[in-house]
Enzyme design. Structure first.
Site, PDB file in Angstrom:
ATOM      1  N   ASP A  69      50.570   9.822  60.447  1.00  0.00           N
ATOM      2  CA  ASP A  69      50.376  10.344  59.090  1.00  0.00           C
ATOM      3  C   ASP A  69      51.623  10.196  58.234  1.00  0.00           C
ATOM      4  OD1 ASP A  69      51.719  12.230  60.625  1.00  0.00           O
ATOM      5  OD2 ASP A  69      50.044  13.623  60.687  1.00  0.00           O
ATOM      6  N   ASN A 140      47.077  25.861  63.618  1.00  0.00           N
ATOM      7  CA  ASN A 140      45.645  26.028  63.332  1.00  0.00           C
ATOM      8  C   ASN A 140      44.778  25.043  64.120  1.00  0.00           C
ATOM      9  OD1 ASN A 140      46.170  23.626  62.078  1.00  0.00           O
ATOM     10  ND2 ASN A 140      45.593  24.277  60.011  1.00  0.00           N
ATOM     11  N   HIS A 142      45.226  21.748  64.238  1.00  0.00           N
ATOM     12  CA  HIS A 142      45.089  20.394  63.682  1.00  0.00           C
ATOM     13  C   HIS A 142      45.760  19.363  64.579  1.00  0.00           C
ATOM     14  CE1 HIS A 142      48.964  20.678  60.954  1.00  0.00           C
ATOM     15  NE2 HIS A 142      49.259  20.087  62.088  1.00  0.00           N
ATOM     16  N   GLU A 147      42.767  18.730  59.416  1.00  0.00           N
ATOM     17  CA  GLU A 147      42.747  20.187  59.343  1.00  0.00           C
ATOM     18  C   GLU A 147      41.375  20.716  59.790  1.00  0.00           C
ATOM     19  OE1 GLU A 147      45.520  21.419  59.057  1.00  0.00           O
ATOM     20  OE2 GLU A 147      46.539  21.143  57.146  1.00  0.00           O
TER      21      GLU A 147
HETATM   22  C1  F6R Z   1      52.857  15.029  62.591  1.00  0.00           C
HETATM   23  C2  F6R Z   1      51.523  15.500  62.902  1.00  0.00           C
HETATM   24  C3  F6R Z   1      51.234  16.949  63.005  1.00  0.00           C
HETATM   25  C4  F6R Z   1      52.202  17.668  63.941  1.00  0.00           C
HETATM   26  C5  F6R Z   1      51.858  19.146  64.058  1.00  0.00           C
HETATM   27  C6  F6R Z   1      52.881  19.869  64.887  1.00  0.00           C
HETATM   28  O1  F6R Z   1      52.886  13.609  62.570  1.00  0.00           O
HETATM   29  O2  F6R Z   1      50.656  14.699  63.045  1.00  0.00           O
HETATM   30  O3  F6R Z   1      49.932  17.137  63.489  1.00  0.00           O
HETATM   31  O4  F6R Z   1      52.160  17.063  65.203  1.00  0.00           O
HETATM   32  O5  F6R Z   1      51.808  19.717  62.793  1.00  0.00           O
HETATM   33  O6  F6R Z   1      54.105  19.838  64.226  1.00  0.00           O
HETATM   34  P1  F6R Z   1      55.434  20.287  64.954  1.00  0.00           P
HETATM   35  O7  F6R Z   1      55.685  19.322  66.055  1.00  0.00           O
HETATM   36  O8  F6R Z   1      56.479  20.194  63.875  1.00  0.00           O
HETATM   37  O9  F6R Z   1      55.212  21.681  65.436  1.00  0.00           O
END
Ligand code: F6R
Length: 248
Positions: A69, A140, A142, A147
């Site tokens: 992303d 959450n 995701h 989401e």
């Molecule tokens: C980032 C991504 C997100 C993160 C998730 C966890 O490329 O795809 O899904 O993996 O938000 O983020 P962290 O590792 O910062 O807790």
């Protein structure tokens, strides 16, 4: 192959275990295709991969990567882009065949993001899909920026970030300033992620405990996108004790 859960002592050990899995993938298939995540969770993974490369234990010269992303309106040259994050932590340190990230730099509207997503998926298809995909998980549930929703997302597309995700990322990267976190992003869809041959999910810390329990043992529903991984035959969860604490 059955899904696997590896419980590590700490974040560092998650990095060691996952870097080893990715390094081994290049031994069995030197031209393999990696899917990669940004955020706090994968930093020790990338650090360990750099250590392997320094020690001449890793050759990524034939490896192609695709990131999950990117924030809308951000990209090369923007220090807060996922593009620069990946260059700082990995791509400027290890030579790869090619590194792709979703191109969201000039797209701030959802339909522009969707157009860019179609082009990204075409490149993924052209190289034959993703062999091994690294994903983190949001508090959450995701995965990438898919989401919680009533529908399962397909390919790479524009998404609206939830307040929860913007709040979480503001705390981790912007001193709590939610206005520094864009409202839109371009994200690989759940169906693209589930088409990878192998998926490795990493999570550390107590804030991820509920999401990990729902992902592993909750109902399979796009309301918790990570629960859709239960449909995949080859997923390895690499978590620390705190993230696994509600699963016992
Ligand atoms: C980032 C991504 C997100 C993160 C998730 C966890 O490329 O795809 O899904 O993996 O938000 O983020 P962290 O590792 O910062 O807790």
């Amino acid at each position: 192959m059955r899904n696997q859960i590896i419980v590590c002592e700490n974040h560092q050990e998650i990095g060691d275990v996952v870097a080893t899995i990715f390094a081994e993938s290049t031994t069995t298939k030197p031209n393999c295709v990696w899917g990669l995540a940004t955020g706090a969770s994968p930093i020790p993974v990338y650090k360990k991969l750099c250590d392997f490369y320094e020690a001449e234990d890793l050759d990524c010269s034939q490896v192609t990567t695709f990131n999950l992303d990117e924030y809308a309106g951000r990209g090369p040259g923007d220090p807060d882009s996922y593009y620069e994050f990946m260059h700082q932590h990995l791509f400027d340190k290890i030579p790869f065949k090619k590194n792709y990230l979703p191109d969201a730099k000039h797209s701030t509207e959802l339909d522009e993001l969707n157009e860019s997503g179609i082009r990204y998926d075409a490149i993924i298809d052209k190289v034959g899909g993703i062999d091994i995909m690294l994903v983190g998980i949001g508090t959450n549930g995701h995965i990438a920026f898919n989401e919680p929703s009533d529908i399962i997302s397909k390919g790479t597309q524009g998404v609206i970030l939830t307040e929860q995700t913007r709040h979480d990322n503001a705390l981790k990267f912007y001193d709590g300033n939610i206005d520094a976190v864009p409202k839109y992003a371009l994200s690989m869809g759940m169906m693209s992620i589930l088409q990878s041959n192998k998926i490795v999910l990493i999570a550390n810390g107590p804030a991820k405990a509920l999401a990990i329990r729902n992902a592993l043992y909750g109902p399979i529903t796009p309301k918790c996108p990570a629960s859709l991984l239960q449909l995949h035959p080859n997923v390895t969860f690499v978590v620390d004790e705190a993230a696994y604490s509600l699963c016992k």
